[in-house]
Design a protein around this motif. Structure first.
Motif, short mmCIF file in Angstrom:
data_model
loop_
_atom_site.label_atom_id
_atom_site.label_comp_id
_atom_site.label_asym_id
_atom_site.label_seq_id
_atom_site.Cartn_x
_atom_site.Cartn_y
_atom_site.Cartn_z
N UNK A 1 62.83 27.50 26.77
CA UNK A 1 61.30 28.26 26.36
C UNK A 1 60.89 29.23 27.57
N UNK A 2 60.39 30.23 27.17
CA UNK A 2 59.93 31.25 28.31
C UNK A 2 58.95 30.54 29.18
N UNK A 3 59.00 31.07 30.61
CA UNK A 3 58.03 30.57 31.60
C UNK A 3 57.17 31.51 32.26
N UNK A 4 56.16 31.06 32.70
CA UNK A 4 55.22 31.98 33.33
C UNK A 4 55.95 32.30 34.84
N UNK A 5 56.28 33.58 35.02
CA UNK A 5 56.64 34.02 36.29
C UNK A 5 55.67 34.16 37.37
N UNK A 6 56.30 34.01 38.49
CA UNK A 6 55.31 34.24 39.68
C UNK A 6 54.77 35.52 39.41
N UNK A 7 53.63 35.57 39.84
CA UNK A 7 52.95 36.86 39.78
C UNK A 7 51.75 37.03 40.95
N UNK A 8 51.32 38.19 41.16
CA UNK A 8 50.29 38.73 42.34
C UNK A 8 49.38 39.58 41.16
N UNK A 9 48.16 39.53 41.43
CA UNK A 9 47.06 40.41 40.73
C UNK A 9 46.23 40.95 41.93
N UNK A 10 45.77 42.24 41.60
CA UNK A 10 44.77 42.75 42.39
C UNK A 10 43.40 43.19 41.76
N UNK A 11 42.30 42.72 42.16
CA UNK A 11 41.11 43.19 41.44
C UNK A 11 40.25 43.83 42.45
N UNK A 12 39.27 44.47 42.12
CA UNK A 12 38.36 45.11 42.98
C UNK A 12 36.86 45.49 42.18
N UNK A 13 36.01 45.93 43.12
CA UNK A 13 34.82 45.93 42.69
C UNK A 13 34.01 46.88 43.85
N UNK A 14 33.16 47.82 43.33
CA UNK A 14 32.54 48.97 44.19
C UNK A 14 31.20 49.37 43.59
N UNK A 15 30.11 49.29 44.31
CA UNK A 15 28.93 49.42 43.38
C UNK A 15 27.79 49.71 44.69
N UNK A 16 26.75 49.71 44.09
CA UNK A 16 25.58 50.17 45.07
C UNK A 16 24.33 49.39 44.30
N UNK A 17 23.50 48.89 44.99
CA UNK A 17 22.09 48.12 44.48
C UNK A 17 20.95 49.43 45.02
N UNK A 18 20.27 49.57 43.86
CA UNK A 18 19.08 50.76 44.21
C UNK A 18 17.89 50.32 43.88
N UNK A 19 17.00 50.25 45.00
CA UNK A 19 15.74 49.53 44.79
C UNK A 19 16.11 47.93 44.58
N UNK A 20 14.95 47.46 43.99
CA UNK A 20 14.94 46.00 43.40
C UNK A 20 15.47 45.89 42.11
N UNK A 21 15.73 46.88 41.51
CA UNK A 21 15.93 46.65 39.86
C UNK A 21 17.31 47.03 39.48
N UNK A 22 17.93 47.96 39.98
CA UNK A 22 19.11 48.84 39.62
C UNK A 22 20.48 48.51 40.21
N UNK A 23 21.56 48.00 39.51
CA UNK A 23 22.66 47.80 40.21
C UNK A 23 23.79 48.50 39.41
N UNK A 24 24.79 49.53 39.84
CA UNK A 24 25.53 50.08 39.66
C UNK A 24 27.07 49.97 40.12
N UNK A 25 27.93 49.63 39.27
CA UNK A 25 29.50 49.32 39.94
C UNK A 25 30.41 49.43 38.92
N UNK A 26 31.70 49.82 39.57
CA UNK A 26 32.96 49.83 38.98
C UNK A 26 33.89 48.71 39.24
N UNK A 27 34.30 48.30 38.26
CA UNK A 27 35.20 46.95 38.46
C UNK A 27 36.40 47.16 37.73
#
Length: 208
Positions: A136-162
């Motif tokens: 049967x196939x197996x799950x190979x060893x693996x590495x993943x990279x995740x990132x997030x960048x954003x800005x909080x503007x005032x008290x009500x708005x948050x914009x980000x790229x994920x």
């Protein structure tokens, strides 16, 4: 263990035994592949280490490392005994971990900039019993990279790229035999690279 400035390091050893764990494997009965379900005793032993350390007022690094040696401690009784005692558990990588770098700081009186980068890894793991389906196939060893960048503007708005799985790593996450197919398997892969824009707008409540 306190590392100062809010940092810490924690290590835990474990030896966990579970009785009558409901498990399943794919076996062939009368030339037809079937999912067999039963109860067996299992155990997992190893250690988990977690830690975090502020690098500055804006940067913080954290991480975790897990070693988990999981295996059956008796045979599998469903539809006739299967000699699983001592065999590894499926979907159970022995090694896994995560390293994360976070940033959060104001750039003006009304705007905060935040971001994170997360590196995850896991070692090889079987997806079906080696006793009943050694090819049967197996799950190979693996590495993943995740990132997030954003800005909080005032008290009500948050914009980000994920972004998730930015390196577009590909590995099998599930596999099962197909009946009367001369060794063919059906399965699924992990999710590939995803980049998304997130906008969060909070409702401001006014009390009179």
């Amino acid at each position: 263990l306190s590392l100062g400035r809010g940092g810490y390091l924690a290590v835990a050893l474990f030896n966990t035994e579970v009785e009558d764990f409901q498990a399943n494997y794919t076996g062939t009965i009368g030339g037809i592949s079937r999912a067999l379900i039963g109860n067996a005793n299992i155990r997992s032993r190893g250690f988990e280490a977690t830690g975090a350390l502020p690098l500055s007022s804006a940067f913080r690094v954290s991480g975790s490392l897990v070693y988990a040696d999981g295996q059956y401690t008796d045979d599998f009784p469903a539809n006739g005994s299967v000699a699983l005692a001592g065999q590894p558990l499926s979907r159970n990588p022995k090694w896994s971990g995560q390293l994360e770098l976070n940033y959060d700081a104001p750039v003006s009186s009304s705007v905060d900039l935040f971001g994170s980068a997360t590196f995850d890894f896991a070692s090889k793991a079987i997806l079906q019993s080696l006793v009943t389906q050694p090819s049967a196939p197996f799950m190979a060893s693996h590495q993943t990279l995740n990132a997030r960048l954003g800005a909080r503007i005032g008290d009500n708005l948050e914009v980000g790229v994920v972004g998730t799985n930015l390196t577009d790593e590909s590995y099998v996450t599930f596999a099962t035999a197909i009946s009367a197919s001369n060794g063919a398997y059906a399965g699924s892969l992990n999710r590939g690279r995803v980049i998304a824009l997130q906008i969060n707008l909070k409702n401001q409540k006014t009390e009179l």
